[in-house]
Design a protein around this motif. Structure first.
Motif, PDB file in Angstrom:
ATOM      1  N   ARG A 220       0.957  -1.260   0.084  1.00 12.43           N
ATOM      2  CA  ARG A 220       0.077  -0.063  -0.026  1.00 12.43           C
ATOM      3  C   ARG A 220       0.767   1.113   0.012  1.00 12.43           C
ATOM      4  O   ARG A 220       0.340   2.393  -0.403  1.00 12.43           O
ATOM      5  CB  ARG A 220      -1.031  -0.002   1.045  1.00 12.43           C
TER       6      ARG A 220
ATOM      7  N   ARG B 293       0.858   3.076  -3.214  1.00 10.61           N
ATOM      8  CA  ARG B 293      -0.461   3.636  -3.700  1.00 10.61           C
ATOM      9  C   ARG B 293      -0.504   5.029  -3.752  1.00 10.61           C
ATOM     10  O   ARG B 293      -1.075   5.636  -2.513  1.00 10.61           O
ATOM     11  CB  ARG B 293      -1.598   3.062  -2.786  1.00 10.61           C
TER      12      ARG B 293
ATOM     13  N   PHE C 249      -3.415   5.746  -0.111  1.00  6.24           N
ATOM     14  CA  PHE C 249      -2.864   5.593   1.292  1.00  6.24           C
ATOM     15  C   PHE C 249      -1.802   6.704   1.705  1.00  6.24           C
ATOM     16  O   PHE C 249      -2.238   7.364   2.553  1.00  6.24           O
ATOM     17  CB  PHE C 249      -1.864   4.335   1.270  1.00  6.24           C
TER      18      PHE C 249
ATOM     19  N   LEU D 263      -7.495   0.909   2.863  1.00 11.98           N
ATOM     20  CA  LEU D 263      -6.214   0.565   2.863  1.00 11.98           C
ATOM     21  C   LEU D 263      -5.522   0.901   4.273  1.00 11.98           C
ATOM     22  O   LEU D 263      -4.473   0.347   4.831  1.00 11.98           O
ATOM     23  CB  LEU D 263      -5.282   1.727   1.806  1.00 11.98           C
TER      24      LEU D 263
ATOM     25  N   SER E 262      -3.053  -1.513   8.407  1.00  8.38           N
ATOM     26  CA  SER E 262      -1.701  -0.799   8.176  1.00  8.38           C
ATOM     27  C   SER E 262      -0.930  -0.395   9.639  1.00  8.38           C
ATOM     28  O   SER E 262       0.150  -0.337   9.790  1.00  8.38           O
ATOM     29  CB  SER E 262      -1.969   0.439   7.647  1.00  8.38           C
TER      30      SER E 262
END
Ligand SMILES: Nc1ncnc2c1ncn2[C@@H]1O[C@H](COP(=O)(O)OP(=O)(O)O)[C@@H](O)[C@H]1O
Ligand SMILES: [Mg+2]
Length: 259
Positions: free
Chosen positions: A215, A218, A229, A240, A244
């Motif tokens: 991610r 991204r 993200f 996302l 995380s």
């Protein structure tokens, strides 16, 4: 929630001696999370010249929004609800960043709760050292790679020693490493081995571990209309954000700093 009184803003740096460890990425993510989700007023002082990666990311994103109706629309909806603009990102020279931050804050009508500094990794002159010690808190992304440990440990040890020797007489109150790019491919023993060694030095490690993930790539793009993200203009999109551990990292930072 936002303190927004006359209190001095909290100075924080997510920093490390090791390039590519996640300094700029986490400075951006934490800034966006605090400013767009948690309701604090945030500013970034980008002292990592000549990269200025956060400042340049904002420029890139701002240009792309002009040409991408999906993100333009997203921005209109988001900011009409948010009721405040994006956070400022001030490009500075490493040696004069502290002074430039002071001048910037003085020139602003609004007050800030927190100022995040992206500092250069090489602490090779006195004014940069002073800038590190003018922070309230340092947070250090670490990985189990030997090359990361070899450059980060001496920095953490010497900073921690300075704090111990000066017993509360520095502005800097603490240095807190946190695991980044945590991968299940890595032996779990390696984490406990390093963690034990770091704790024995008297340096506390954050509980939050940030997994290694795709991610981080991204970013907003010109044609794209995908979830985001990493952005200086938007908070991370929920799908996302999930998994995380960014929310846990921010909560721990808030708890430690008393924001
Ligand atoms: N948890 C993570 N998982 C995957 N990639 C990551 C992670 N954290 C950072 N990265 C990637 O590592 C690279 C370096 O990060 P960056 O913040 O630019 O490093 P620094 O500013 O410390 O030099 C970036 O490409 C970023 O996307
Ligand atoms: Mg960087």
């Amino acid at each position: 929630m936002t303190a927004n009184n006359n209190r001095q803003p909290l100075y924080i740096a997510i920093c490390t001696q090791k390039g590519g460890a996640g300094k700029s990425v986490f400075t951006t993510l934490v800034a966006s999370y605090l400013h767009y989700i948690k309701g604090y007023n945030v500013a970034i002082i980008d002292c990592d010249y000549p990269q200025w990666s956060i400042y340049k990311m904002r420029q890139r994103e701002a240009e792309q929004i002009e040409r991408n109706s999906f993100y333009q629309n997203k921005a209109e909806i988001f900011f009409s609800k948010l009721n405040k603009p994006t956070y400022p990102i001030v490009p500075c020279q490493p040696e004069t960043g502290l002074q430039q931050a002071k001048e910037f804050l003085y020139s602003e009508e609004q007050s800030y709760d927190i100022v995040l500094f992206d500092l250069p990794g090489t602490v090779n002159n006195e004014s940069v050292v002073q800038t590190y010690f003018a922070m309230d808190y340092l947070f250090v992304p670490i990985t189990t790679s030997r090359i990361n440990m070899e450059s980060t440990l001496p920095f953490m040890i010497s900073t921690h020693e300075m704090l111990t020797v000066n017993q509360g007489n520095t502005k800097l109150r603490g240095i807190y490493p946190f695991w980044n790019m945590v991968s299940s491919k890595e032996k779990p023993e390696l984490y406990s081995y390093y963690e034990k060694a770091i704790l024995e030095l008297g340096i506390p490690i954050l509980e939050t571990r940030i997994p290694k993930s795709v991610r981080y790539d991204r970013e907003q793009s010109i044609e794209g209309n995908d979830y985001l993200f990493l952005s200086t203009i938007f908070p991370p999109d929920k799908p996302l954000l999930k998994g995380s551990n960014l929310n846990l990292l921010v909560d721990e930072i808030i708890q430690i700093t008393g924001l």
